[in-house]
Design an enzyme around this catalytic site. Structure first.
Site, PDB file in Angstrom:
ATOM      1  N   ASP A  87       2.535  15.034  22.873  1.00 21.06           N
ATOM      2  CA  ASP A  87       2.255  16.094  21.906  1.00 21.06           C
ATOM      3  C   ASP A  87       3.508  16.624  21.218  1.00 21.06           C
ATOM      4  O   ASP A  87       3.409  17.418  20.277  1.00 21.06           O
ATOM      5  CB  ASP A  87       1.526  17.259  22.586  1.00 21.06           C
ATOM      6  CG  ASP A  87       0.090  16.925  22.924  1.00 21.06           C
ATOM      7  OD1 ASP A  87      -0.526  16.140  22.177  1.00 21.06           O
ATOM      8  OD2 ASP A  87      -0.416  17.446  23.931  1.00 21.06           O
ATOM      9  N   SER A 143      -3.570   7.714  29.838  1.00 23.04           N
ATOM     10  CA  SER A 143      -4.157   8.861  29.152  1.00 23.04           C
ATOM     11  C   SER A 143      -4.639   9.872  30.174  1.00 23.04           C
ATOM     12  O   SER A 143      -5.537   9.588  30.978  1.00 23.04           O
ATOM     13  CB  SER A 143      -5.331   8.421  28.270  1.00 23.04           C
ATOM     14  OG  SER A 143      -6.104   9.540  27.863  1.00 23.04           O
ATOM     15  N   ARG A 162      -8.259  23.128  32.499  1.00 26.77           N
ATOM     16  CA  ARG A 162      -8.576  22.640  33.839  1.00 26.77           C
ATOM     17  C   ARG A 162      -8.856  23.783  34.802  1.00 26.77           C
ATOM     18  O   ARG A 162      -9.731  23.669  35.667  1.00 26.77           O
ATOM     19  CB  ARG A 162      -7.436  21.756  34.339  1.00 26.77           C
ATOM     20  CG  ARG A 162      -7.357  20.412  33.601  1.00 26.77           C
ATOM     21  CD  ARG A 162      -5.980  19.779  33.707  1.00 26.77           C
ATOM     22  NE  ARG A 162      -5.929  18.415  33.181  1.00 26.77           N
ATOM     23  CZ  ARG A 162      -5.805  18.108  31.888  1.00 26.77           C
ATOM     24  NH1 ARG A 162      -5.733  19.078  30.990  1.00 26.77           N
ATOM     25  NH2 ARG A 162      -5.757  16.840  31.503  1.00 26.77           N
ATOM     26  N   ARG A 178      -0.080  21.193  15.572  1.00 29.02           N
ATOM     27  CA  ARG A 178       1.289  20.807  15.872  1.00 29.02           C
ATOM     28  C   ARG A 178       2.035  20.318  14.631  1.00 29.02           C
ATOM     29  O   ARG A 178       3.245  20.534  14.500  1.00 29.02           O
ATOM     30  CB  ARG A 178       1.313  19.765  16.991  1.00 29.02           C
ATOM     31  CG  ARG A 178       0.640  20.272  18.267  1.00 29.02           C
ATOM     32  CD  ARG A 178       1.031  19.491  19.489  1.00 29.02           C
ATOM     33  NE  ARG A 178       0.126  19.775  20.594  1.00 29.02           N
ATOM     34  CZ  ARG A 178       0.191  20.857  21.374  1.00 29.02           C
ATOM     35  NH1 ARG A 178       1.122  21.770  21.138  1.00 29.02           N
ATOM     36  NH2 ARG A 178      -0.672  21.046  22.350  1.00 29.02           N
ATOM     37  N   GLY A 208      -9.954  18.628  21.381  1.00 31.18           N
ATOM     38  CA  GLY A 208     -10.152  17.286  21.915  1.00 31.18           C
ATOM     39  C   GLY A 208     -10.065  17.263  23.426  1.00 31.18           C
ATOM     40  O   GLY A 208     -10.852  16.585  24.097  1.00 31.18           O
TER      41      GLY A 208
END
Length: 445
Positions: A321, A168, A27, A396, A95
């Site tokens: 996550d 989301s 971001r 992960r 993603g």
């Protein structure tokens, strides 16, 4: 493809920093690109995912450069100032980068082509295509809304009021980023709050946002389009998702104590820490402070006994996550841990829900999937380990089972360690510096 193996550690000790927050790094680059002037980013995650975002922005005319001191400089082009890329934008395994970028470019009047690696090309992008097409863009994708795809940006974008089907942060952020170059007011109404890094970062750069907390638990975010954003310095906190791996390892390996400095403590991201504390984990937080609108602190993890608990579905957005590493912690706990509302795990880098269940079962842990829930039965003892676990091209999953191997009875191997670099460059070296035992796997027998 290079495998890794982890074996029993005697104890883990040290004072470290986690890699920069991946979500905030993406971001900072994108919103810095939309600002006027030079943005300096300190602590940017230099993993492969974030580098793909930087390269994509550079391909659209943004000056993005790393300086020798580790800072990154972004020469913003202003809202609406991106240029049509000459080549396909390859987002690798990212993603987050791909979905947010789809939103950002959706309201620029040019055509972009995007692709990714094998894992990313399996992940659905229709949930992003649907709202940005309402705003005037057109998305041409493979069957199932998958990459490779083309985004035909809207010449005359229109603002929308959008209610995502699930909470989301990626959907919300894509719509808000599309709203930057859209006249009028763009609104997203979430059924439950998801991580709010985009809202905090937009405000940091000068955007006008209104937040409305609904009595039913929903959350409305309204962005006034076509603002003039001004360059700002950004200090990226340590990623709580990455800090979870050395942190949980310290909880599980007897005699361990590890402090991780400058970890992001955003309440919409820090669900794992509260969950572990509810399981009895010895976790303390010190030196809490605010940096660029984000709460930050130093987190210390000390080994001890854990007890199984129920983890409610409403907590999932704040720790989506972290379920792979939570499942590993649950495998060492006494009693049953039930994790509810995990449908989003099916559309991550892998079907994480299935990957967790396969990996734990192969390591001798009793677990089951019931609908969108994961149930892990621990007996307070070390799991057997001794398995080869498929990382499923998922960083992960790979790190979670390497952590399990550090505390299990027998070593654990993963088939592919290269994917770890997408979010945690130098993971094995850092863990070994704490006293771990992670090495290349010469064979899979």
């Amino acid at each position: 493809m290079s495998g890794l193996s982890s074996g029993s550690a005697q104890n883990l000790a040290g004072d470290i920093r986690a890699p920069g927050d991946k979500s905030i790094s993406h971001r900072a680059l994108m919103i810095g690109a939309m600002a006027v002037g030079e943005t300096t980013i300190t602590g940017l995650l230099e993993g492969e995912d974030v580098r793909r975002t930087a390269a994509a922005l550079a391909a659209m005319g943004v000056g993005v450069n790393r300086h020798d001191n580790g800072d990154w400089k972004v020469q913003g082009v202003g809202v609406g100032g991106l240029a049509e890329p000459a080549n396909v934008l390859d987002m690798g395994n990212s993603g987050t980068g791909a979905r947010l970028l789809m939103g950002l470019i959706a309201t620029h009047p040019f055509t972009s082509h995007m692709t990714g690696d094998e894992s990313l090309c399996r992940r659905p992008m229709g949930r992003i295509a649907e709202p940005i097409e309402r705003m005037g863009a057109q998305v041409i994708a493979r069957d199932g809304g998958r990459m490779p795809l083309a985004v035909l940006g809207a010449a005359d974008p229109v603002p929308i009021i959008y209610q995502p089907p699930v909470a989301s942060a990626q959907i919300k952020s894509a719509v808000l980023l599309a709203g930057l170059n859209t006249p009028g007011r763009t609104t997203v109404i979430e059924p439950r709050p998801s991580r709010d890094h985009t809202e905090l970062m937009l405000r940091h750069f000068g955007a006008e946002l209104e937040i409305d907390e609904g009595a039913d638990g929903s959350r409305g975010i309204t962005l006034t389009g076509q603002p003039e954003l001004s360059a700002r310095d950004v200090n990226v906190p340590g990623d709580p998702s990455s800090a979870a791996f050395p942190g949980v390892a310290a909880l599980l390996v007897p005699g361990s104590g590890v402090t991780i400095r400058g970890v992001g403590l955003n309440p919409l991201r820090a669900g794992l820490f509260g969950t572990l504390i509810a399981m009895g984990a010895d976790i303390t937080i010190a030196s809490q402070r605010n940096e660029a609108g984000e709460p930050v602190g130093d987190v210390t993890f000390r080994s001890g006994k854990l007890t199984g608990i129920d983890v409610p579905a409403e907590r999932a957005p704040s720790m989506i996550d972290e379920y792979p590493i939570l499942a590993v912690a649950a495998a060492f706990a006494t009693g049953t841990t039930r994790m509810y509302g995990l449908s989003e795990l099916r559309v991550k880098e892998s079907d994480r829900l299935a990957a967790i269940e396969r990996g734990l079962t192969s390591c001798g842990v009793t677990c089951a999937i019931e609908g969108d829930s994961l149930i892990v039965q621990g007996n307070g003892q070390k799991p057997r380990g001794g398995a080869l676990v498929s990382a499923a091209l998922d960083h992960r999953i790979a790190m979670s089972f390497l952590v399990l191997g550090l505390a299990a009875e027998r070593p654990v191997q993963i088939d592919d360690g290269e994917t770890i670099d997408t979010s945690f460059p130098g993971f094995a070296a850092l863990m070994n510096g704490l006293g771990g035992s992670i090495s290349e796997a010469d064979n899979y027998g």
